[in-house]
Design a protein around this motif. Structure first.
Motif, PDB file in Angstrom:
ATOM      1  N   HIS A 101      26.120  13.422   3.047  1.00  0.00           N
ATOM      2  CA  HIS A 101      25.308  14.061   2.000  1.00  0.00           C
ATOM      3  C   HIS A 101      25.051  15.534   2.317  1.00  0.00           C
ATOM      4  O   HIS A 101      24.948  16.355   1.411  1.00  0.00           O
ATOM      5  CB  HIS A 101      24.031  13.260   1.766  1.00  0.00           C
ATOM      6  N   PHE A 102      25.010  15.842   3.599  1.00  0.00           N
ATOM      7  CA  PHE A 102      24.892  17.259   3.972  1.00  0.00           C
ATOM      8  C   PHE A 102      26.144  18.000   3.486  1.00  0.00           C
ATOM      9  O   PHE A 102      26.068  19.093   2.917  1.00  0.00           O
ATOM     10  CB  PHE A 102      24.740  17.387   5.501  1.00  0.00           C
ATOM     11  N   LEU A 103      27.311  17.395   3.692  1.00  0.00           N
ATOM     12  CA  LEU A 103      28.567  18.033   3.276  1.00  0.00           C
ATOM     13  C   LEU A 103      28.620  18.161   1.753  1.00  0.00           C
ATOM     14  O   LEU A 103      29.054  19.180   1.212  1.00  0.00           O
ATOM     15  CB  LEU A 103      29.776  17.239   3.786  1.00  0.00           C
ATOM     16  N   VAL A 246      20.411  18.486   8.076  1.00  0.00           N
ATOM     17  CA  VAL A 246      20.882  17.109   8.272  1.00  0.00           C
ATOM     18  C   VAL A 246      19.708  16.216   8.673  1.00  0.00           C
ATOM     19  O   VAL A 246      19.524  15.118   8.146  1.00  0.00           O
ATOM     20  CB  VAL A 246      21.984  17.042   9.363  1.00  0.00           C
ATOM     21  N   LEU A 247      18.888  16.731   9.587  1.00  0.00           N
ATOM     22  CA  LEU A 247      17.774  15.901  10.076  1.00  0.00           C
ATOM     23  C   LEU A 247      16.731  15.641   8.986  1.00  0.00           C
ATOM     24  O   LEU A 247      16.034  14.627   9.020  1.00  0.00           O
ATOM     25  CB  LEU A 247      17.142  16.545  11.317  1.00  0.00           C
ATOM     26  N   GLU A 248      16.660  16.571   8.022  1.00  0.00           N
ATOM     27  CA  GLU A 248      15.685  16.374   6.927  1.00  0.00           C
ATOM     28  C   GLU A 248      15.950  15.079   6.154  1.00  0.00           C
ATOM     29  O   GLU A 248      15.030  14.473   5.622  1.00  0.00           O
ATOM     30  CB  GLU A 248      15.726  17.574   5.960  1.00  0.00           C
ATOM     31  N   GLN A 251      13.863  12.375   7.165  1.00  0.00           N
ATOM     32  CA  GLN A 251      12.443  12.464   6.809  1.00  0.00           C
ATOM     33  C   GLN A 251      12.224  12.184   5.334  1.00  0.00           C
ATOM     34  O   GLN A 251      11.100  12.176   4.855  1.00  0.00           O
ATOM     35  CB  GLN A 251      11.891  13.877   7.135  1.00  0.00           C
ATOM     36  N   SER A 252      13.312  12.007   4.602  1.00  0.00           N
ATOM     37  CA  SER A 252      13.157  11.847   3.154  1.00  0.00           C
ATOM     38  C   SER A 252      13.146  10.360   2.774  1.00  0.00           C
ATOM     39  O   SER A 252      14.179   9.689   2.833  1.00  0.00           O
ATOM     40  CB  SER A 252      14.328  12.562   2.455  1.00  0.00           C
ATOM     41  N   PRO A 253      11.957   9.841   2.405  1.00  0.00           N
ATOM     42  CA  PRO A 253      11.882   8.423   2.057  1.00  0.00           C
ATOM     43  C   PRO A 253      12.829   8.095   0.903  1.00  0.00           C
ATOM     44  O   PRO A 253      13.405   7.000   0.844  1.00  0.00           O
ATOM     45  CB  PRO A 253      10.426   8.236   1.603  1.00  0.00           C
ATOM     46  N   ASP A 254      13.014   9.074   0.048  1.00  0.00           N
ATOM     47  CA  ASP A 254      13.892   8.880  -1.092  1.00  0.00           C
ATOM     48  C   ASP A 254      15.335   8.604  -0.629  1.00  0.00           C
ATOM     49  O   ASP A 254      16.000   7.679  -1.091  1.00  0.00           O
ATOM     50  CB  ASP A 254      13.867  10.192  -1.898  1.00  0.00           C
ATOM     51  N   PHE A 255      15.783   9.424   0.323  1.00  0.00           N
ATOM     52  CA  PHE A 255      17.144   9.291   0.822  1.00  0.00           C
ATOM     53  C   PHE A 255      17.304   7.996   1.617  1.00  0.00           C
ATOM     54  O   PHE A 255      18.264   7.244   1.427  1.00  0.00           O
ATOM     55  CB  PHE A 255      17.511  10.500   1.705  1.00  0.00           C
ATOM     56  N   GLU A 281      18.901   8.862  14.290  1.00  0.00           N
ATOM     57  CA  GLU A 281      18.333  10.213  14.213  1.00  0.00           C
ATOM     58  C   GLU A 281      18.312  10.849  15.613  1.00  0.00           C
ATOM     59  O   GLU A 281      18.710  11.996  15.794  1.00  0.00           O
ATOM     60  CB  GLU A 281      16.910  10.124  13.639  1.00  0.00           C
ATOM     61  N   GLU A 282      17.909  10.039  16.590  1.00  0.00           N
ATOM     62  CA  GLU A 282      17.869  10.558  17.976  1.00  0.00           C
ATOM     63  C   GLU A 282      19.269  10.936  18.452  1.00  0.00           C
ATOM     64  O   GLU A 282      19.455  11.921  19.162  1.00  0.00           O
ATOM     65  CB  GLU A 282      17.304   9.492  18.923  1.00  0.00           C
TER      66      GLU A 282
END
Ligand code: GLU
Length: 541
Positions: A101-103, A246-248, A251-255, A281-282
């Protein structure tokens, strides 16, 4: 500790194939010879074909071969062990989705909503019959995401620059060049949300800091796609803004909700847990904090059957488990497999695993196809059997002798004598069953094939003289020399020779006129049993 990190990345869809075992072995040997780490990563994103059972079987096969891994699922509990987990791709889904999704968001990939029929028609119209042109207008990320959320099927394709040449110095094949126009805009996430092999593989190799990718030649063509993904990952690794982006996603409950919803629909078995999301994530954070590593590649030669076609089931046993269950020693299989594309510096054919670990060097791995020869493997196995000390060989054959002889009633002297006699007669451990069966009194019976010998007039005398001879020997076991002397005595006393002597004696010992080498067998049967057998034979007249 060195920075050498290699991995074996099987797909758990069945038993470990001998080709897979060779890949695992060369990776293991490379790691050990360089003081590096050997990682076991499970590539189980083909949810239909991957099973927990197959994973356990492959793990069992690797353990049997002695190819222990430093990181990966624990052999017993399957729980991850190591700092680069999760080690199962099905549990790393959040990573692939976040990067995908970042790409998409950054215009490096796009949603493709064209149907299979549309794509097929486009392929047919293309000059080469299989290329798919890029759509004239690309759907922007927000709109695409909305459509996917509304249930539309859209695969994610990577944007290919079509103008780069990737060069690698393959450890086995030397310089190899790939032009990016050899592939099109290839799919990285399928419309059901599942990532494709090349995407997960390159991401995991990068995130797990894999320094050397050693695998079979059939993956050479995948290297281009993986290098293209690596190029994007390197860019991402360099930019702290991109890393943040990418890390966001995490944090996005939606994603996260979107990913879970997608996975819910396709995952029938193990789904990534909350813990897996956290670990994913880690794992990304760890990657961003460590050095970027572009691995060196090494593609090992193909393994062919004797007809020079790619080795397959049609050529005979191809799974390690089959060799295990038919009486091959793991060291023999390791020895043989190591010779498929590698050679001993002294051109030796037979060597122990410990020796192999010490002398293995990737520079002796060659690129010409290797031919899998079951007969040679059998011979290698017989050589390893021969070289085992008597007690170790006994431990190996014991499981095969269960129910064949009474293994509890034998002593060390007998075991030594039996192993000494038969270690040169076995190609496989399972051969012990046939060799040892005649030692069991319970299996003694007069065979149909003895009919002829029983009908000879002289046979009664041979039996009686043989019994008398046995009774003169007050010994628990006879020696081979005793046996020869006794045969000579019977010959003289009963006045018979040739088949009239040998066949009845054989019948009196094993119940039939052919089979087992008597000089070897007689010293392993108690004299008392020999007498009982001969009396049964006499009674059968
Ligand atoms: N899962 C792939 C296979 O089993 C791994 C290929 C690779 O090593 O990159 O063939």
């Amino acid at each position: 500790m060195s920075d050498i990190r290699v991995r074996f990345a099987p797909s758990p869809t069945g038993y470990l194939h001998v080709g897979g075992a060779r890949t695992a072995l060369f990776n293991y040997l490379f790691a050990k010879s360089q003081g590096g780490e050997f990682v076991l990563r499970v590539e189980d994103t083909d949810l239909e074909r991957s099973t927990e059972e197959a994973l356990k079987m492959q793990i069992g096969d690797l353990q049997w071969l002695g190819l222990d891994w430093d990181e990966g699922p624990n052999a017993g509990t399957l729980a991850d062990e190591g700092e680069y987990g999760p080690y199962r791709q099905s549990r790393r889904q959040a990573i692939y989705q976040a990067i995908g999704h970042f790409l998409l968001k950054n215009g490096k990939a796009y949603f493709d909503f064209r149907t299979d029929e549309e794509l097929d028609a486009l392929k047919k119209q293309s000059a080469d019959g299989h290329s798919i042109p890029r759509p004239e207008t690309l759907v922007n990320y927000e709109e695409g995401l909305e459509r996917v959320k509304n249930g539309e099927l859209g695969a994610v394709r990577l944007i290919n620059s079509f103008e780069k040449t990737f060069k690698v110095n393959d450890l086995v094949r030397g310089d190899v060049e790939f032009k990016s126009d050899m592939v099109g805009d290839f799919v990285i996430l399928r419309s059901n949300g599942m990532p494709v092999y090349n995407f997960c593989c390159a991401i995991d190799d990068a995130l797990m800091s894999i320094s050397h990718v050693l695998r079979a030649e059939e993956h050479l063509s995948n290297t281009l796609r993986q290098l293209m993904i690596y190029e994007l990952l390197e860019g991402l690794h360099k930019s702290s803004d991109q890393q943040k982006e990418v890390l966001e996603f995490f944090q996005s409950p939606d994603f996260i909700g979107f990913v879970k919803d997608k996975l819910e629909k396709v995952h029938s078995g193990a789904k990534p847990s909350e813990e897996d999301f956290k670990k994913s994530e880690e794992s990304l954070k760890k990657y961003f904090a460590s050095d970027f590593v572009l691995p060196q590649f090494g593609h090992m030669s193909l393994i062919l059957g004797p007809d020079k076609q790619k080795l397959s089931k049609r050529h005979g046993a191809t799974s390690c488990n089959e060799y295990h269950t038919t009486g091959f020693l793991p060291d023999a299989l390791i020895n043989y497999i190591s010779l498929l594309g590698w050679s001993h510096p002294d051109e030796k054919d037979i060597f122990k695993f410990e020796e192999l670990v010490k002398i293995f060097s990737i520079s002796r791995v060659n690129k010409s196809p290797a031919v899998f020869d079951e007969e040679k493997l059998s011979w290698v196995n017989s050589q390893h059997i021969k070289e085992l000390d008597n007690q170790s060989l006994w431990q190996e054959v014991l499981p095969w002798l269960e129910g064949v002889i009474d293994t509890d009633s034998v002593n060390e002297v007998w075991v030594n004598a039996a192993m000494e006699t038969y270690k040169t007669r076995m190609d496989k451990l399972s051969d012990a069953m046939e060799l040892f069966a005649p030692m069991n009194d319970k299996s003694f019976a007069i065979d149909e094939a003895a009919k002829d010998a029983l009908s000879w007039d002289s046979t009664k005398d041979v039996f009686a003289t043989w019994i008398a001879e046995l009774k003169t020997r007050d010994k628990q076991y006879l020696t081979a020399d005793d046996f020869s002397e006794m045969q000579d005595a019977v010959k003289e006393k009963a006045g018979v020779k040739g088949k009239f002597l040998f066949m009845p004696i054989r019948v009196a010992i094993i119940g039939k006129p052919h089979g087992a080498e008597l000089k070897e067998l007689v010293p392993l049967i108690p004299t008392k049993s020999l007498i009982e057998r001969a009396e049964k034979a006499l009674a059968a007249l």
